[in-house]
Design an enzyme around this catalytic site. Sequence first.
Site, PDB file in Angstrom:
ATOM      1  CG  ASP A 191      -8.799   0.466   3.630  1.00 13.04           C
ATOM      2  OD1 ASP A 191      -9.481  -0.385   3.032  1.00 13.04           O
ATOM      3  OD2 ASP A 191      -7.563   0.361   3.776  1.00 13.04           O
ATOM      4  CE  LYS A 222      -4.206  -1.862   2.098  1.00 13.59           C
ATOM      5  NZ  LYS A 222      -5.247  -1.667   3.113  1.00 13.59           N
TER       6      LYS A 222
HETATM    7  N1  LIG Z   1     -12.375  -5.464   7.649  1.00 15.69           N
HETATM    8  C1  LIG Z   1     -11.523  -4.890   6.848  1.00 15.69           C
HETATM    9  O1  LIG Z   1     -11.850  -4.498   5.717  1.00 15.69           O
HETATM   10  C2  LIG Z   1     -10.111  -4.655   7.302  1.00 15.69           C
HETATM   11  C3  LIG Z   1      -9.299  -3.723   6.628  1.00 15.69           C
HETATM   12  C4  LIG Z   1      -7.994  -3.514   7.092  1.00 15.69           C
HETATM   13  C5  LIG Z   1      -7.508  -4.242   8.177  1.00 15.69           C
HETATM   14  N2  LIG Z   1      -8.321  -5.149   8.779  1.00 15.69           N
HETATM   15  C6  LIG Z   1      -7.832  -5.900   9.956  1.00 15.69           C
HETATM   16  O2  LIG Z   1      -7.460  -4.951  10.953  1.00 15.69           O
HETATM   17  C7  LIG Z   1      -6.364  -5.396  11.720  1.00 15.69           C
HETATM   18  C8  LIG Z   1      -5.269  -4.335  11.758  1.00 15.69           C
HETATM   19  O3  LIG Z   1      -4.802  -4.073  10.445  1.00 15.69           O
HETATM   20  P1  LIG Z   1      -3.673  -2.951  10.184  1.00 15.69           P
HETATM   21  O4  LIG Z   1      -3.397  -2.994   8.728  1.00 15.69           O
HETATM   22  O5  LIG Z   1      -4.044  -1.670  10.821  1.00 15.69           O
HETATM   23  O6  LIG Z   1      -2.432  -3.617  10.975  1.00 15.69           O
HETATM   24  P2  LIG Z   1      -1.150  -2.922  11.596  1.00 15.69           P
HETATM   25  O7  LIG Z   1      -0.819  -1.652  10.887  1.00 15.69           O
HETATM   26  O8  LIG Z   1      -0.121  -3.999  11.681  1.00 15.69           O
HETATM   27  O9  LIG Z   1      -1.594  -2.528  13.106  1.00 15.69           O
HETATM   28  C9  LIG Z   1      -1.823  -3.528  14.082  1.00 15.69           C
HETATM   29  C10 LIG Z   1      -2.383  -2.884  15.350  1.00 15.69           C
HETATM   30  O10 LIG Z   1      -2.643  -3.925  16.311  1.00 15.69           O
HETATM   31  C11 LIG Z   1      -1.955  -3.621  17.533  1.00 15.69           C
HETATM   32  N3  LIG Z   1      -1.559  -4.852  18.192  1.00 15.69           N
HETATM   33  C12 LIG Z   1      -0.990  -5.950  17.630  1.00 15.69           C
HETATM   34  N4  LIG Z   1      -0.751  -6.880  18.577  1.00 15.69           N
HETATM   35  C13 LIG Z   1      -1.178  -6.364  19.766  1.00 15.69           C
HETATM   36  C14 LIG Z   1      -1.197  -6.835  21.116  1.00 15.69           C
HETATM   37  N5  LIG Z   1      -0.733  -8.048  21.436  1.00 15.69           N
HETATM   38  N6  LIG Z   1      -1.723  -6.031  22.075  1.00 15.69           N
HETATM   39  C15 LIG Z   1      -2.213  -4.798  21.762  1.00 15.69           C
HETATM   40  N7  LIG Z   1      -2.207  -4.296  20.499  1.00 15.69           N
HETATM   41  C16 LIG Z   1      -1.705  -5.068  19.514  1.00 15.69           C
HETATM   42  C17 LIG Z   1      -0.772  -2.792  17.119  1.00 15.69           C
HETATM   43  O11 LIG Z   1      -0.276  -2.064  18.222  1.00 15.69           O
HETATM   44  P3  LIG Z   1       1.262  -1.487  18.224  1.00 15.69           P
HETATM   45  O12 LIG Z   1       1.217  -0.196  17.442  1.00 15.69           O
HETATM   46  O13 LIG Z   1       1.559  -1.293  19.652  1.00 15.69           O
HETATM   47  O14 LIG Z   1       2.115  -2.538  17.567  1.00 15.69           O
HETATM   48  C18 LIG Z   1      -1.420  -1.904  16.042  1.00 15.69           C
HETATM   49  O15 LIG Z   1      -2.156  -0.857  16.629  1.00 15.69           O
HETATM   50  C19 LIG Z   1      -5.949  -6.730  11.076  1.00 15.69           C
HETATM   51  O16 LIG Z   1      -6.541  -7.757  11.822  1.00 15.69           O
HETATM   52  C20 LIG Z   1      -6.563  -6.686   9.693  1.00 15.69           C
HETATM   53  O17 LIG Z   1      -6.870  -7.971   9.194  1.00 15.69           O
HETATM   54  C21 LIG Z   1      -9.605  -5.371   8.377  1.00 15.69           C
END
Ligand SMILES: NC(=O)c1ccc[n+]([C@@H]2O[C@H](COP(=O)([O-])OP(=O)(O)OC[C@H]3O[C@@H](n4cnc5c(N)ncnc54)[C@H](OP(=O)(O)O)[C@@H]3O)[C@@H](O)[C@H]2O)c1
Length: 277
Positions: A103, A67
């Site tokens: 998004d 992205k």
């Molecule tokens: N439904 C949809 O269309 C859609 C679209 C996009 C994403 N998603 C889903 O949304 C989620 C996040 O996506 P993203 O792209 O934003 O990922 P990302 O940029 O990797 O961000 C992950 C987030 O989760 C937090 N996190 C991970 N492990 C954790 C833990 N053990 N305890 C507390 N916080 C934790 C991280 O905190 P830190 O900053 O502290 O690491 C960060 O805020 C994924 O599950 C993805 O599949 C869904």
Amino acid sequence: MTARFGVIGWPVAHSRSPLIHNYWLQQAGIDALYERVPVPPEADFRATLETLRAAGFSGVNVTIPHKEAAFTAVDTRDAAAEYLGAVNTICLTPEKITGHNTDGLGFIDSLQDAPERLTGPALVLGAGGAARAILGALIDAGIGDIRVANRTRARAQSLLDLAPASDGVRVFDWDDRAVAAQDARLLVNTTSLGMQGAPALDMPLDMLAPDALVADIVYTPLTTDLLARAQARGLTPINGLGMLVHQAAHAFALWLGHKPQFDTNLRDQLHKDLGEA
Ligand SMILES: NC(=O)c1ccc[n+]([C@@H]2O[C@H](COP(=O)([O-])OP(=O)(O)OC[C@H]3O[C@@H](n4cnc5c(N)ncnc54)[C@H](OP(=O)(O)O)[C@@H]3O)[C@@H](O)[C@H]2O)c1
């Protein structure tokens, strides 16, 4: 000639985008095919786009890990992509390559199925790419009181620094997330907690307003522990499928001029594909 669309990612085998877009293309009677396009992280993204354009692609979605590379590779970008520093939808024409990000709009549309009005206070858990898109969309939707809690506080703070109008946004420590939930009418989990293979999200729900919407953008599983607990308390649960489908619908509209529906047939197909009847 059959038009071509696709999703670029690595890995991309798990993507539900082909199911969604091919359903809509078929339903609209459009002679087109939506394909998976596996592209490794080290690839030259601009060259990839030019190869796809030469091969007859008119539009592509972009997913992990491309992205940000897509953001720099396109000729022009819309305001959402500019703010997010990330592109999830690309239009390819002979003249130019444009980048968009759907998004945030997809998330807002996913709330429309809920009877309650979208209103604040809102609490966003997480500060990754998805959180940034949702925060921007909530600000655009006029929500005046938005709270953000993330495990790494500095990441939440930097998200706020980049927001175009962040006066009504406050950052909380992760350990204070229950306090941040006080009277919130929208809770959104954007962390990966609750996903298959990840620990459940430890988030008490008793501080929320009694009519709160509880959205979890995780969609594997569709009913996370958070959503099951929200349902049990009489709150309104919203799963991640709506965001997935509505961001796709906005991409479809950019390529083909109309926004398709998230109808019952598509919902059933996706539930089946995700292993939930
Ligand atoms: N439904 C949809 O269309 C859609 C679209 C996009 C994403 N998603 C889903 O949304 C989620 C996040 O996506 P993203 O792209 O934003 O990922 P990302 O940029 O990797 O961000 C992950 C987030 O989760 C937090 N996190 C991970 N492990 C954790 C833990 N053990 N305890 C507390 N916080 C934790 C991280 O905190 P830190 O900053 O502290 O690491 C960060 O805020 C994924 O599950 C993805 O599949 C869904």
